[in-house]
Motif scaffolding. Structure first.
Motif, mmCIF file in Angstrom:
data_model
loop_
_atom_site.group_PDB
_atom_site.id
_atom_site.type_symbol
_atom_site.label_atom_id
_atom_site.label_comp_id
_atom_site.label_asym_id
_atom_site.label_seq_id
_atom_site.Cartn_x
_atom_site.Cartn_y
_atom_site.Cartn_z
ATOM 1 N N ALA A 282 31.077 28.057 45.147
ATOM 2 C CA ALA A 282 30.513 27.818 46.587
ATOM 3 C C ALA A 282 31.556 28.484 47.407
ATOM 4 N N LYS A 283 32.863 28.193 47.606
ATOM 5 C CA LYS A 283 33.719 28.795 48.384
ATOM 6 C C LYS A 283 33.650 30.190 48.519
ATOM 7 N N ARG A 284 33.504 31.049 47.392
ATOM 8 C CA ARG A 284 33.242 32.371 47.203
ATOM 9 C C ARG A 284 32.041 32.794 48.082
ATOM 10 N N HIS A 285 31.089 31.990 47.649
ATOM 11 C CA HIS A 285 29.726 32.349 48.436
ATOM 12 C C HIS A 285 29.737 32.252 49.931
ATOM 13 N N LEU A 286 30.486 31.038 50.366
ATOM 14 C CA LEU A 286 30.379 30.993 51.967
ATOM 15 C C LEU A 286 31.185 32.147 52.533
ATOM 16 N N LEU A 287 32.432 32.434 51.914
ATOM 17 C CA LEU A 287 33.207 33.330 52.425
ATOM 18 C C LEU A 287 32.585 34.965 52.349
ATOM 19 N N ASP A 288 31.873 35.220 51.067
ATOM 20 C CA ASP A 288 31.231 36.324 51.020
ATOM 21 C C ASP A 288 29.842 36.456 52.129
ATOM 22 N N LEU A 289 29.327 35.355 52.341
ATOM 23 C CA LEU A 289 28.162 35.382 53.304
ATOM 24 C C LEU A 289 28.648 35.475 54.724
ATOM 25 N N GLU A 290 29.774 35.000 54.985
ATOM 26 C CA GLU A 290 30.370 35.274 56.349
ATOM 27 C C GLU A 290 30.879 36.537 56.500
ATOM 28 N N GLN A 291 31.291 37.346 55.559
ATOM 29 C CA GLN A 291 31.771 38.610 55.765
ATOM 30 C C GLN A 291 30.612 39.348 55.808
ATOM 31 N N ARG A 292 29.400 39.186 55.090
ATOM 32 C CA ARG A 292 28.384 39.863 55.185
ATOM 33 C C ARG A 292 27.562 40.108 56.761
ATOM 34 N N HIS A 293 27.854 38.836 57.185
ATOM 35 C CA HIS A 293 27.111 38.595 58.474
ATOM 36 C C HIS A 293 28.163 38.513 59.936
ATOM 37 N N LYS A 294 29.373 38.739 59.634
ATOM 38 C CA LYS A 294 30.318 38.884 60.689
ATOM 39 C C LYS A 294 30.154 39.709 61.625
ATOM 40 N N GLN B 43 20.354 23.960 61.405
ATOM 41 C CA GLN B 43 21.626 24.551 61.714
ATOM 42 C C GLN B 43 22.238 25.214 60.304
ATOM 43 N N LEU B 44 22.172 24.259 59.346
ATOM 44 C CA LEU B 44 22.801 24.550 58.218
ATOM 45 C C LEU B 44 21.861 25.825 57.538
ATOM 46 N N LEU B 45 20.736 25.555 57.268
ATOM 47 C CA LEU B 45 19.911 26.621 56.907
ATOM 48 C C LEU B 45 20.006 27.883 57.473
ATOM 49 N N ALA B 46 20.236 27.911 58.880
ATOM 50 C CA ALA B 46 20.300 29.205 59.700
ATOM 51 C C ALA B 46 21.719 30.019 59.163
ATOM 52 N N TYR B 47 22.453 29.031 58.926
ATOM 53 C CA TYR B 47 23.822 29.632 58.719
ATOM 54 C C TYR B 47 23.788 30.186 57.419
ATOM 55 N N PHE B 48 23.151 29.700 56.363
ATOM 56 C CA PHE B 48 23.147 30.450 55.103
ATOM 57 C C PHE B 48 22.268 31.446 55.082
ATOM 58 N N ALA B 49 21.285 31.573 56.109
ATOM 59 C CA ALA B 49 20.339 32.874 56.409
ATOM 60 C C ALA B 49 20.928 33.986 56.990
ATOM 61 N N GLY B 50 22.277 33.534 57.680
ATOM 62 C CA GLY B 50 22.949 34.780 58.030
ATOM 63 C C GLY B 50 22.726 34.732 59.669
ATOM 64 N N THR B 51 21.993 33.712 60.269
ATOM 65 C CA THR B 51 21.714 33.872 61.729
ATOM 66 C C THR B 51 22.428 32.902 62.336
ATOM 67 N N ARG B 52 23.448 32.004 62.084
ATOM 68 C CA ARG B 52 24.144 31.253 62.960
ATOM 69 C C ARG B 52 25.592 31.094 62.336
ATOM 70 N N THR B 53 26.414 31.416 63.386
ATOM 71 C CA THR B 53 27.907 31.840 63.016
ATOM 72 C C THR B 53 28.852 30.531 63.506
ATOM 73 N N CYS B 54 28.045 29.649 64.288
ATOM 74 C CA CYS B 54 28.720 28.367 64.760
ATOM 75 C C CYS B 54 27.664 27.237 64.917
ATOM 76 N N PHE B 55 28.274 26.055 64.636
ATOM 77 C CA PHE B 55 27.430 24.980 64.774
ATOM 78 C C PHE B 55 27.524 24.372 66.069
ATOM 79 N N GLU B 56 26.466 23.424 66.495
ATOM 80 C CA GLU B 56 26.410 22.925 67.816
ATOM 81 C C GLU B 56 25.831 21.584 67.527
ATOM 82 N N LEU B 57 26.604 20.821 66.801
ATOM 83 C CA LEU B 57 26.059 19.289 66.409
ATOM 84 C C LEU B 57 27.297 18.354 66.687
ATOM 85 N N PRO B 58 26.930 16.946 67.107
ATOM 86 C CA PRO B 58 27.948 16.179 67.205
ATOM 87 C C PRO B 58 28.442 15.658 65.943
ATOM 88 N N LEU B 59 29.759 15.739 65.904
ATOM 89 C CA LEU B 59 30.340 15.200 64.576
ATOM 90 C C LEU B 59 31.369 13.958 64.596
#
Length: 165
Positions: A147-159, A55-71
């Motif tokens: 890292a924060k900038r990268h994550l926010l930019d990633l989400e803007q690109r794949h929003k 799920q984390l790698l899918a997030y970084f690939a821009g194909t996952r926008t939410c997680f479905e994991l027990p936390l």
């Protein structure tokens, strides 16, 4: 209870994911201010944490926008309340510390909310990176501002695009 860990490469560097038999309990970012020490009794087991990795790698690939994991983040009741509120910030959006304070029903607790946000043990999945300064600036992040900038930019690109009625 057995604790498992795995390390793997991501676009922001090598991450550490820790879990137990039931849930993810910690994610350490590559530039963490206070890196987590691996306890001698923890077992490296990529299979036990395969779904978190996928799920984390899918997030970084821009194909996952939410997680479905027990936390199972470990913290005080106040911290857990802040972390729970972080889960309600939509992918690709940001809010201020003051807004987060209002959302948890304690509008004068911005500083305490900031400290709880900074203590979030499950970065990315519990999206503390989506909290920014009141003026829109990127403020402190346990994994570093790059890292924060990268994550926010990633989400803007794949929003996902919202459809208007």
């Amino acid at each position: 209870m057995t604790m498992f860990y795995d390390r793997f490469d991501t676009p922001i560097g090598r991450m550490l994911v820790v879990g137990d038999d039931d849930a993810v309990v910690h994610i350490d970012l590559p530039e963490a201010r206070r890196p987590l020490a691996i306890a001698p009794d923890w077992r490296r087991d990529a299979d036990a944490l395969a779904e978190a990795r996928t799920q984390l790698l899918a997030y970084f690939a821009g194909t996952r926008t939410c997680f479905e994991l027990p936390l199972a983040p470990r913290g005080t009741p106040f911290q857990r309340g802040v972390w729970e509120a972080l889960l309600d910030i939509p992918y690709g959006e940001t809010i201020s510390y003051a807004e987060l304070s209002r959302r948890i029903g304690n509008p004068k607790a911005s500083r305490a909310v900031g400290l709880a946000n900074g203590a979030n043990p499950i970065a990315i999945i519990v999206p503390c990176h989506r909290v920014i300064g009141a003026n829109g600036s990127l403020t402190g992040y346990g994994g570093g501002l790059d890292a924060k900038r990268h994550l926010l930019d990633l989400e803007q690109r794949h929003k996902p695009f919202a459809l208007s009625a």
